[in-house]
Motif scaffolding. Structure first.
Motif, PDB file in Angstrom:
ATOM      1  N   MET A   1       0.957  -1.263   0.054  1.00  0.00           N
ATOM      2  CA  MET A   1      -0.012  -0.001  -0.011  1.00  0.00           C
ATOM      3  C   MET A   1       0.947   1.192  -0.089  1.00  0.00           C
TER       4      MET A   1
ATOM      5  N   THR B   1       1.890   5.344   0.316  1.00  0.00           N
ATOM      6  CA  THR B   1       2.075   6.027   1.530  1.00  0.00           C
ATOM      7  C   THR B   1       0.589   7.316   1.288  1.00  0.00           C
TER       8      THR B   1
ATOM      9  N   THR C   1      -1.914   6.344  -0.186  1.00  0.00           N
ATOM     10  CA  THR C   1      -3.338   5.178   0.057  1.00  0.00           C
ATOM     11  C   THR C   1      -3.566   5.435   1.608  1.00  0.00           C
ATOM     12  N   GLY C   2      -2.190   5.002   2.183  1.00  0.00           N
ATOM     13  CA  GLY C   2      -2.341   4.934   3.809  1.00  0.00           C
ATOM     14  C   GLY C   2      -2.898   6.039   4.403  1.00  0.00           C
TER      15      GLY C   2
ATOM     16  N   ALA D   1      -4.773   8.172   2.813  1.00  0.00           N
ATOM     17  CA  ALA D   1      -6.247   8.555   2.817  1.00  0.00           C
ATOM     18  C   ALA D   1      -6.978   7.653   3.671  1.00  0.00           C
ATOM     19  N   THR D   2      -6.130   6.690   3.928  1.00  0.00           N
ATOM     20  CA  THR D   2      -7.010   5.534   4.845  1.00  0.00           C
ATOM     21  C   THR D   2      -7.455   6.075   6.317  1.00  0.00           C
ATOM     22  N   LEU D   3      -6.109   6.565   6.812  1.00  0.00           N
ATOM     23  CA  LEU D   3      -6.227   7.043   8.048  1.00  0.00           C
ATOM     24  C   LEU D   3      -7.058   8.246   8.340  1.00  0.00           C
ATOM     25  N   SER D   4      -7.170   9.086   7.225  1.00  0.00           N
ATOM     26  CA  SER D   4      -8.283  10.192   7.125  1.00  0.00           C
ATOM     27  C   SER D   4      -9.537   9.920   7.273  1.00  0.00           C
ATOM     28  N   GLU D   5      -9.767   8.850   6.336  1.00  0.00           N
ATOM     29  CA  GLU D   5     -11.093   8.273   6.240  1.00  0.00           C
ATOM     30  C   GLU D   5     -11.657   7.401   7.649  1.00  0.00           C
ATOM     31  N   LEU D   6     -10.409   6.909   8.510  1.00  0.00           N
ATOM     32  CA  LEU D   6     -10.779   6.273   9.652  1.00  0.00           C
ATOM     33  C   LEU D   6     -11.281   7.494  10.802  1.00  0.00           C
TER      34      LEU D   6
ATOM     35  N   ARG E   1     -14.680   8.745  10.277  1.00  0.00           N
ATOM     36  CA  ARG E   1     -15.635   7.927  10.237  1.00  0.00           C
ATOM     37  C   ARG E   1     -15.775   8.003  11.910  1.00  0.00           C
TER      38      ARG E   1
END
Length: 288
Positions: A1, A3, A5-6, A8-13, A16
């Protein structure tokens, strides 16, 4: 994955689950509520600073009274006697000492506010709390010292021959309005001092000039003819609060009623303006 993408995932979490950066600026109403929740910390922090301020001096807390008294003595000799600024002023001693004590409250509040952020960087970086707590605490420190000074001032005024009258009660709302003004000014200069630490080197020159323009050492109405310059100097906030306290303590002193309107206007404008100005940079305090 990758950096990206990672991240973005953390931002989404974070989004949420309602997580926000600890240094993010909260909405204004939330910020005010957090400050109120920490009111006991602010008062305790201010009190501890007051107690420790003169702990290394032999005379300790007496210096908070001796300093303005010594300044008043110097001003009396230089301006009152040598330059004869006491001419036309009844009870110049009470007039001068009252002006020095009241102006010192504003002067010290501004100076302490300028260092409120830059002087507490380790605390800011270690703990998460509304940064406005620090300039608020610095103003409370100066208010606590003023209350001690006012007790001494009242004794001095009585010794100069002024009678104790119900007008003395006017000093309470006058100082309350001045405290509001000082708090707003301290908040505004705290943001400036956090951004430009060298402002603390400039402040002594600014406040000294302010003192000379505020009628501390002379009577503005007696020295200036009616006109725009005189009106401007009388509307100066430092002069406004000095005049109101003199009006309360001195039976021979008379202040126009519109001075109270100016005092309220300056207090509200400074407090609201200074608070919003400080809050707008909340997330930048303590960063290198």
């Amino acid at each position: 994955m990758s950096t990206a993408t990672g991240a973005a995932t953390l931002s989404e979490l974070a989004a949420r689950y309602g997580l926000r950066p600890s240094s993010a600026r909260p909405p204004l109403a939330t910020y005010v509520r957090k400050l109120w929740q920490r009111r006991h910390f602010i008062v305790a922090f201010a009190t501890s600073r007051t107690v420790s301020m003169y702990s290394g001096a032999r005379l300790g807390q007496l210096w908070q009274v001796l300093t303005p008294l010594l300044n008043a003595a110097v001003y009396y000799v230089v301006f009152g006697i040598l330059f004869d600024t006491q001419r036309g002023i009844e009870n110049f001693e009470a007039f001068l000492v009252t002006g020095v004590f009241v102006f010192t409250f504003t002067q010290r509040s501004v100076t302490a506010g300028a260092r409120a952020i830059s002087g507490n960087l380790s605390l800011i970086r270690a703990l998460h709390f509304p940064r406005a707590s620090l300039p608020l605490a610095s103003t409370i420190v100066e208010l606590q010292q003023l209350l001690v000074s006012m007790a001494v001032l009242c004794v001095i005024v009585l010794l100069t021959g002024e009678p104790l009258t119900p007008r003395w009660l006017l000093v309470v709302p006058a100082l309350a309005l001045q405290t509001m003004f000082n708090t707003g000014l301290a908040l505004a200069i705290a943001r400036v001092g956090a951004r430009i630490p060298d402002v603390t080197q400039l402040l002594p020159f600014v406040t000294r000039t302010w003192l000379y323009l505020s009628g501390v050492l002379y009577s503005i109405p007696d020295r200036l003819a009616p006109g725009p310059l005189r009106d401007l100097m009388l509307a100066n906030p430092a002069a406004v609060y000095i005049e109101l306290v003199r009006d309360g303590l001195m039976a021979t002193h008379d202040t126009p009623t519109n001075t109270w309107y100016l005092a309220v206007a300056w207090a509200v404008a400074a407090l609201l303006g200074g608070f919003v100005f400080f809050w707008a940079a909340e997330e930048r305090y303590g960063r290198g």
